[in-house]
Design a protein around this motif. Structure first.
Motif, PDB file in Angstrom:
ATOM      1  N   LEU A  26       1.074  -1.218   0.180  1.00  0.00           N
ATOM      2  CA  LEU A  26      -0.066  -0.014  -0.051  1.00  0.00           C
ATOM      3  C   LEU A  26       1.054   1.271  -0.206  1.00  0.00           C
ATOM      4  O   LEU A  26       0.642   2.218  -0.778  1.00  0.00           O
ATOM      5  N   SER A  27       1.940   1.321   1.005  1.00  0.00           N
ATOM      6  CA  SER A  27       3.000   2.131   0.846  1.00  0.00           C
ATOM      7  C   SER A  27       3.611   2.709  -0.501  1.00  0.00           C
ATOM      8  O   SER A  27       3.600   3.779  -0.862  1.00  0.00           O
ATOM      9  N   LEU A  28       3.921   1.435  -1.156  1.00  0.00           N
ATOM     10  CA  LEU A  28       4.547   1.571  -2.447  1.00  0.00           C
ATOM     11  C   LEU A  28       3.641   2.146  -3.632  1.00  0.00           C
ATOM     12  O   LEU A  28       4.095   3.068  -4.333  1.00  0.00           O
ATOM     13  N   ILE A  29       2.570   1.596  -3.629  1.00  0.00           N
ATOM     14  CA  ILE A  29       1.507   2.107  -4.461  1.00  0.00           C
ATOM     15  C   ILE A  29       1.233   3.742  -4.249  1.00  0.00           C
ATOM     16  O   ILE A  29       1.310   4.588  -5.077  1.00  0.00           O
ATOM     17  N   GLY A  30       1.167   4.079  -2.912  1.00  0.00           N
ATOM     18  CA  GLY A  30       1.045   5.590  -2.685  1.00  0.00           C
ATOM     19  C   GLY A  30       2.143   6.329  -2.962  1.00  0.00           C
ATOM     20  O   GLY A  30       1.872   7.366  -3.750  1.00  0.00           O
ATOM     21  N   ALA A  31       3.285   5.964  -2.755  1.00  0.00           N
ATOM     22  CA  ALA A  31       4.495   6.624  -3.387  1.00  0.00           C
ATOM     23  C   ALA A  31       4.372   6.967  -4.876  1.00  0.00           C
ATOM     24  O   ALA A  31       4.553   8.014  -5.367  1.00  0.00           O
ATOM     25  N   LEU A  32       4.335   5.735  -5.479  1.00  0.00           N
ATOM     26  CA  LEU A  32       4.138   5.730  -6.895  1.00  0.00           C
ATOM     27  C   LEU A  32       3.301   6.466  -7.532  1.00  0.00           C
ATOM     28  O   LEU A  32       3.070   7.326  -8.520  1.00  0.00           O
TER      29      LEU A  32
END
Length: 604
Positions: free
Chosen positions: A176-182
């Protein structure tokens, strides 16, 4: 992020921020989605595109309601930013992250007045521009960068399983954090690629400035966890097997404790740090600076920590890539034996021990320094560590002192090519780049000289090393005795006769003490065996080698010569006499002993 910016004012931040953030996100999402449906139900597409104040047009009972609402919401957002931004700026200043922001520091519990004034001026300047559409993309970029940074930190901490990462929100997952950053980065490029590039460049400059000038705070970041995991994986991938000579790097163990006293407030000889840099190609590599404090660990532990911090600071001052280690031991010999056995991890263990030659041993301590020096060399041989002893360390050049002449190698015993490699590393430095390498080989007979010279030239060619090869004929001790009938004992050189005399006096004292106490011949608590013929052989060999060096290399910038192994059960005092005879009148010398492996390879 409003709750995080004012976290110092919250009673229970761990409870209030998650609840407040989730409720605020849920409420605003519902309102935005509801607004989409309501506007779509009461206006056509053309009206939505052309009427910028459609809300006022359809408002009840009059458009003034919307105007008042816009003013109030603008004031609310402005007051929110005006209360949160100064506190955030003051918190950054208090953490000493950016030294340039020290003016905005605020004491705990006080209002950040200076930061508030600075933030107000920025806001007024943006309003004076009179074009919000010009400012909006810039502000949006900074907000998205902030959100991307938070998401990236959460992603790294969760992915790397940092022990300190224990989120209370149980449904969290690193994806979820990776998707948010991307998503934040993608939205930035969708808004304006030019503003995105400028924002990323500015953020990179700030990060570089912080890493260069900022002070380390009591908070961590996700990148440190990534570096730690990367270092662990790299160390495991190196394994415990021997490194191929093509991938061999010198990892010097710099023995800071000198034979004698150092200038006040200096934890390491200044030229030792310079020499450590000379052993690295383009400064790449790691050095381990070690020192030993005599005493009891429980009594001297705090002194060791203080000394370690002092040494680390000095290493940084000398711009030497390395780490500092201080240990407490009952004696220097015991301390060094512990270091040589335990220092390092896997293939990152030090492979070369560098120390200063004890030129002052005759004036300081006639028994302790020789026994310690010989003990260190023997420990290195047993631990399979190379040894580099620097004679004339006080005259060693720094990086700005250019040297001319030659770098002379007296290649006597096979050392895995360590002397050759050290000479090539010296040539990569500005101080020695004008020098040429000369390799001197020792032959016992004249008819062996040409064949030996051809073999060494071919070997150097295969190693891609440029050097002039010179073969010198030097009779062995046994051959000299047979031919000269022992006339070598009448050698007129004063240093040789003085060494003979001193060794004779010392051995007489040892024998007298042993006879008086009725015990075997002892030195430093260890039994020794004296073979007078071996003593004479060593003295002759060192004398002839020293004479050869003075004849051919008197003007050399530096001389490298093989370090002879101390004879087994031989008095340490005698070994120091041999070494003194070898280095006599040579201003700058590296005495090198390799170890049981090659450090250069013929394979391309």
């Amino acid at each position: 992020m409003a709750g995080s910016n004012r976290s110092a004012s919250l009673k229970d931040t761990q409870r209030s921020i998650p609840i407040g953030t989730l409720n605020a996100t849920l409420l605003t999402t519902v309102m935005y989605i509801l607004s989409v449906f309501l506007f779509g139900a009461l206006a056509t597409r053309e009206e939505l595109l052309t009427d910028r104040l459609l809300t006022a047009t359809v408002a009840w009972p009059a458009p003034a309601v919307i105007y008042i609402g816009i003013i109030l919401s603008t004031l609310g957002a402005a007051l929110q930013s005006l209360t949160g931004a100064p506190r955030l700026l003051a918190a950054i200043a208090n953490d000493d992250i950016l030294p340039v922001l020290n003016y905005f520091k605020a004491y705990e519990g006080s209002e950040p007045h200076v930061a508030t004034l600075f933030t107000s001026f920025i806001c007024i300047g943006c309003v004076v521009i009179g074009n919000l559409d010009l400012i909006t993309p810039t502000i949006t970029m900074f907000f998205l960068l902030c959100y991307a940074g938070v998401n990236l930190s959460c992603f790294l901490l969760d992915l790397l399983d940092a022990p300190s990462w224990r989120p209370r929100w149980k449904l969290h997952h690193w994806s979820l954090s990776l998707i948010g950053a991307l998503l934040c980065i993608v939205i930035m490029f969708m808004i304006s690629w030019a503003f995105t590039v400028v924002s990323l460049a500015l953020a990179s400059l700030i990060y570089y400035y912080v890493s260069l000038k900022g002070k380390a705070g009591d908070w961590g970041d996700g990148f440190k966890s990534a570096y730690f995991q990367l270092a662990l994986r790299s160390l495991r991938s190196l394994g415990a097997n021997q490194v191929h000579p093509k991938n061999w790097y010198p990892i010097p163990l710099i023995f800071c404790r000198p034979w004698g006293k150092l200038p006040e407030n200096v934890p390491c000889h200044p030229k030792l740090a310079d020499f450590a840099n000379f052993m690295k190609k383009k400064g790449r590599g790691m050095s381990i600076f070690v020192s030993i404090i005599d005493g009891d660990y429980h009594e001297s532990a705090e002194d060791a920590k203080t000394a370690c911090r002092h040494l680390s600071t000095y290493i940084d001052y000398k711009r030497c890539e390395g780490v500092a280690e201080i240990i407490v031991a009952p004696s220097m010999s015991d301390g060094f034996r512990s270091i040589v056995q335990t220092m390092g991890l896997g293939n990152l263990k030090p492979n070369i021990v560098v120390m200063r030659y004890p030129e002052i041993w005759r004036h300081e301590n006639l028994t302790q320094i020789p026994s310690t020096f010989v003990g260190i060399i023997n420990d290195c041989i047993i631990a399979n560590k190379a040894v580099v002893t620097v004679k004339g360390l006080d005259e060693w050049p720094n990086e700005y002192q250019r040297q001319y002449g030659t770098i002379d190698l007296y290649w006597i015993v096979r050392d895995g090519g360590l002397m050759l490699l050290l000479s090539q590393l010296l040539l990569t430095k500005d101080s020695f780049e004008s020098c040429k390498i000369q390799v001197f080989c020792i032959a016992e007979e004249d008819n062996e000289a040409e064949e030996l010279k051809a073999d060494v030239k071919k070997f150097l060619y295969d190693l891609r090393m440029r050097a002039e090869v010179i073969v010198i004929t030097m009779k062995s001790f046994e051959a000299h005795v047979e031919n000269g009938g022992g006339s070598w004992k009448d050698d007129p050189q004063e240093a040789f006769t003085n060494a003979q005399r001193r060794i004779g006096v010392y051995l007489s004292e040892l024998k007298e003490t042993a006879q008086t106490e009725g015990r075997p011949l002892m030195e430093g608590g260890k039994q020794v065996v004296v073979n007078e013929q071996k003593v004479d052989k060593f003295l002759y060999t060192m004398l002839k080698l020293n004479a050869t060096i003075l004849k051919h290399s008197r003007m050399a910038a530096v001389v490298l010569v093989s370090l002879p192994a101390p004879p087994l059960n031989h008095p340490a005092y005698c070994y120091m006499e041999y070494m003194d005879l070898l280095v006599e009148n040579v201003p700058r010398m590296l005495i090198v002993r390799g170890y049981r492996r090659d450090v250069v390879t013929l394979f391309t």
